[in-house]
Design a protein around this motif. Structure first.
Motif, PDB file in Angstrom:
ATOM      1  N   LEU A  92     -25.300 -13.079 -63.440  1.00 31.89           N
ATOM      2  CA  LEU A  92     -25.721 -13.712 -62.251  1.00 31.89           C
ATOM      3  C   LEU A  92     -25.691 -12.373 -60.934  1.00 31.89           C
ATOM      4  CD1 LEU A  92     -26.251 -17.588 -61.499  1.00 31.89           C
ATOM      5  CD2 LEU A  92     -28.247 -16.489 -62.112  1.00 31.89           C
ATOM      6  N   GLU A  93     -24.613 -11.880 -60.789  1.00 27.32           N
ATOM      7  CA  GLU A  93     -24.259 -10.924 -59.908  1.00 27.32           C
ATOM      8  C   GLU A  93     -24.675  -9.422 -59.702  1.00 27.32           C
ATOM      9  OE1 GLU A  93     -19.411 -12.544 -58.549  1.00 27.32           O
ATOM     10  OE2 GLU A  93     -19.557 -11.640 -61.203  1.00 27.32           O
ATOM     11  N   ILE A  94     -25.556  -9.654 -61.086  1.00 25.45           N
ATOM     12  CA  ILE A  94     -25.424  -8.241 -60.960  1.00 25.45           C
ATOM     13  C   ILE A  94     -26.863  -7.584 -59.717  1.00 25.45           C
ATOM     14  CG2 ILE A  94     -26.958  -6.382 -62.380  1.00 25.45           C
ATOM     15  CD1 ILE A  94     -26.203  -8.342 -64.878  1.00 25.45           C
ATOM     16  N   PRO A  95     -27.367  -8.255 -59.268  1.00 23.53           N
ATOM     17  CA  PRO A  95     -28.323  -7.463 -58.244  1.00 23.53           C
ATOM     18  C   PRO A  95     -27.496  -7.337 -57.220  1.00 23.53           C
ATOM     19  CG  PRO A  95     -29.551 -10.173 -59.186  1.00 23.53           C
ATOM     20  CD  PRO A  95     -28.297  -9.982 -59.654  1.00 23.53           C
ATOM     21  N   GLU A  96     -26.172  -7.592 -56.745  1.00 22.11           N
ATOM     22  CA  GLU A  96     -25.505  -7.716 -55.621  1.00 22.11           C
ATOM     23  C   GLU A  96     -24.850  -6.279 -55.703  1.00 22.11           C
ATOM     24  OE1 GLU A  96     -21.611  -9.613 -53.681  1.00 22.11           O
ATOM     25  OE2 GLU A  96     -22.915 -10.839 -54.358  1.00 22.11           O
ATOM     26  N   ILE A  97     -24.460  -6.734 -57.311  1.00 23.10           N
ATOM     27  CA  ILE A  97     -23.290  -5.083 -57.862  1.00 23.10           C
ATOM     28  C   ILE A  97     -24.208  -3.965 -57.598  1.00 23.10           C
ATOM     29  CG2 ILE A  97     -22.285  -4.137 -59.524  1.00 23.10           C
ATOM     30  CD1 ILE A  97     -21.436  -7.024 -60.477  1.00 23.10           C
ATOM     31  N   LEU A  98     -25.666  -3.795 -57.894  1.00 23.83           N
ATOM     32  CA  LEU A  98     -26.718  -3.206 -57.800  1.00 23.83           C
ATOM     33  C   LEU A  98     -27.055  -2.747 -56.560  1.00 23.83           C
ATOM     34  CD1 LEU A  98     -29.260  -4.038 -60.638  1.00 23.83           C
ATOM     35  CD2 LEU A  98     -28.306  -1.508 -60.681  1.00 23.83           C
ATOM     36  N   LYS A  99     -26.723  -3.385 -55.477  1.00 23.58           N
ATOM     37  CA  LYS A  99     -26.723  -2.652 -54.043  1.00 23.58           C
ATOM     38  C   LYS A  99     -25.879  -2.885 -53.563  1.00 23.58           C
ATOM     39  CE  LYS A  99     -27.830  -5.338 -49.898  1.00 23.58           C
ATOM     40  NZ  LYS A  99     -27.222  -6.796 -48.987  1.00 23.58           N
ATOM     41  N   LEU A 100     -24.924  -2.776 -54.313  1.00 24.15           N
ATOM     42  CA  LEU A 100     -23.186  -1.919 -53.934  1.00 24.15           C
ATOM     43  C   LEU A 100     -23.232  -0.432 -54.723  1.00 24.15           C
ATOM     44  CD1 LEU A 100     -19.308  -3.130 -54.691  1.00 24.15           C
ATOM     45  CD2 LEU A 100     -20.846  -1.195 -54.989  1.00 24.15           C
ATOM     46  N   GLU A 102     -25.314   7.203 -50.541  1.00 21.99           N
ATOM     47  CA  GLU A 102     -23.811   7.778 -49.499  1.00 21.99           C
ATOM     48  C   GLU A 102     -23.916   8.839 -50.763  1.00 21.99           C
ATOM     49  OE1 GLU A 102     -21.237   7.158 -46.957  1.00 21.99           O
ATOM     50  OE2 GLU A 102     -22.938   5.501 -46.640  1.00 21.99           O
ATOM     51  N   MET A 103     -23.284   9.589 -51.786  1.00 23.85           N
ATOM     52  CA  MET A 103     -23.595  10.909 -52.566  1.00 23.85           C
ATOM     53  C   MET A 103     -24.620  11.309 -52.059  1.00 23.85           C
ATOM     54  SD  MET A 103     -21.572   9.171 -55.585  1.00 23.85           S
ATOM     55  CE  MET A 103     -22.576   8.013 -56.485  1.00 23.85           C
ATOM     56  N   THR A 162     -18.295  -0.072 -52.450  1.00 18.10           N
ATOM     57  CA  THR A 162     -19.004  -0.527 -50.504  1.00 18.10           C
ATOM     58  C   THR A 162     -18.764   1.061 -50.159  1.00 18.10           C
ATOM     59  OG1 THR A 162     -19.247  -3.031 -51.079  1.00 18.10           O
ATOM     60  CG2 THR A 162     -19.775  -1.901 -49.625  1.00 18.10           C
ATOM     61  N   PRO A 163     -19.020   1.467 -49.325  1.00 15.41           N
ATOM     62  CA  PRO A 163     -19.173   2.254 -48.594  1.00 15.41           C
ATOM     63  C   PRO A 163     -18.530   2.509 -47.535  1.00 15.41           C
ATOM     64  CG  PRO A 163     -21.487   2.751 -49.223  1.00 15.41           C
ATOM     65  CD  PRO A 163     -20.557   1.534 -49.997  1.00 15.41           C
ATOM     66  N   LYS A 164     -18.577   1.179 -46.826  1.00 18.23           N
ATOM     67  CA  LYS A 164     -17.937   0.405 -46.022  1.00 18.23           C
ATOM     68  C   LYS A 164     -16.217   0.388 -46.584  1.00 18.23           C
ATOM     69  CE  LYS A 164     -17.751  -4.200 -43.794  1.00 18.23           C
ATOM     70  NZ  LYS A 164     -18.517  -5.231 -43.369  1.00 18.23           N
ATOM     71  N   TYR A 165     -16.006   0.263 -47.527  1.00 18.95           N
ATOM     72  CA  TYR A 165     -14.754  -0.174 -47.436  1.00 18.95           C
ATOM     73  C   TYR A 165     -13.555   0.847 -48.541  1.00 18.95           C
ATOM     74  CZ  TYR A 165     -14.970  -4.824 -46.829  1.00 18.95           C
ATOM     75  OH  TYR A 165     -15.065  -6.418 -46.315  1.00 18.95           O
ATOM     76  N   GLN A 166     -14.804   2.259 -48.680  1.00 19.17           N
ATOM     77  CA  GLN A 166     -13.976   3.320 -48.748  1.00 19.17           C
ATOM     78  C   GLN A 166     -12.505   4.061 -48.074  1.00 19.17           C
ATOM     79  OE1 GLN A 166     -17.559   5.959 -49.855  1.00 19.17           O
ATOM     80  NE2 GLN A 166     -18.228   4.541 -51.493  1.00 19.17           N
TER      81      GLN A 166
END
Length: 182
Positions: A8-16, A23-24, A95-99
């Motif tokens: 159930l977390e895959i959509p959130e992981i895909l968003k990440l 960014e890349m 997540t880019p914000k945490y890179q």
């Protein structure tokens, strides 16, 4: 906290991973695209219990896949160790914000501890040939790049090349007797 990912977390992981892809691409690094990483890749990882997430305050901020399965593209690489009992790292993303805050270091430390505890003889991974930031990251962790002597790989999703990396220094009990770098 690092734990197994759930379907159930895959959509959130895909968003990440889509945010990382943007960014890349904005930096001229075409490592990932709209087709990869995919829902199916993450679904396979979750079903095999190979996908892990890094959480901060109950929010997923990182992801990493750890597998002992060798991709077909890796079969022709002249690795530092035999093609058995190795851990492969795929789809590492923050997540880019945490890179830039050491979160990828945390996930890599987790992967390396996992390899040590499970007695893998090496840790292997690949990174896009034009992703210099990732290459420096892996070099600093002690990984050896195999592209200069043994070639590179290409994936079906791209005409670009990826370099293969491995680390054998800290894993398994009898590494020195099992591999020959020549």
């Amino acid at each position: 906290m690092i734990r197994h990912a759930k379907i159930l977390e895959i959509p959130e992981i895909l968003k990440l991973t889509k945010a990382c892809t943007e960014e890349m691409i904005n930096a001229g690094i075409y490592q990932w695209n709209q087709d990869y990483p995919s829902f199916k890749a993450f679904e396979n990882d979750v079903n095999r219990k190979e996908l892990y997430v890094l959480e901060e305050e109950e929010k997923i901020i990182g992801v990493i896949a750890l597998t002992s399965l060798i991709d077909d593209e890796y079969l022709d690489i002249n690795w530092l160790t035999p093609n058995n009992n190795n851990l492969y790292i795929h789809r590492l993303a923050i997540t880019p914000k945490y890179q830039g805050r050491g979160m990828a270091q945390i996930l890599m430390g987790f992967a390396e501890d996992f390899a040590r505890k499970n007695k893998y003889i090496s840790v292997r991974l690949d990174t896009f040939s034009k992703n210099l930031r990732n290459q420096k990251f892996y070099e600093k962790r002690g990984y050896k790049n195999k592209h200069w002597k043994h070639g590179h790989i290409r994936f079906r999703m791209s005409d670009n090349t990826w370099f293969c990396w491995s680390d054998v220094r800290r894993f398994g009990k009898s590494i020195s007797s099992e591999w020959n770098p020549n």
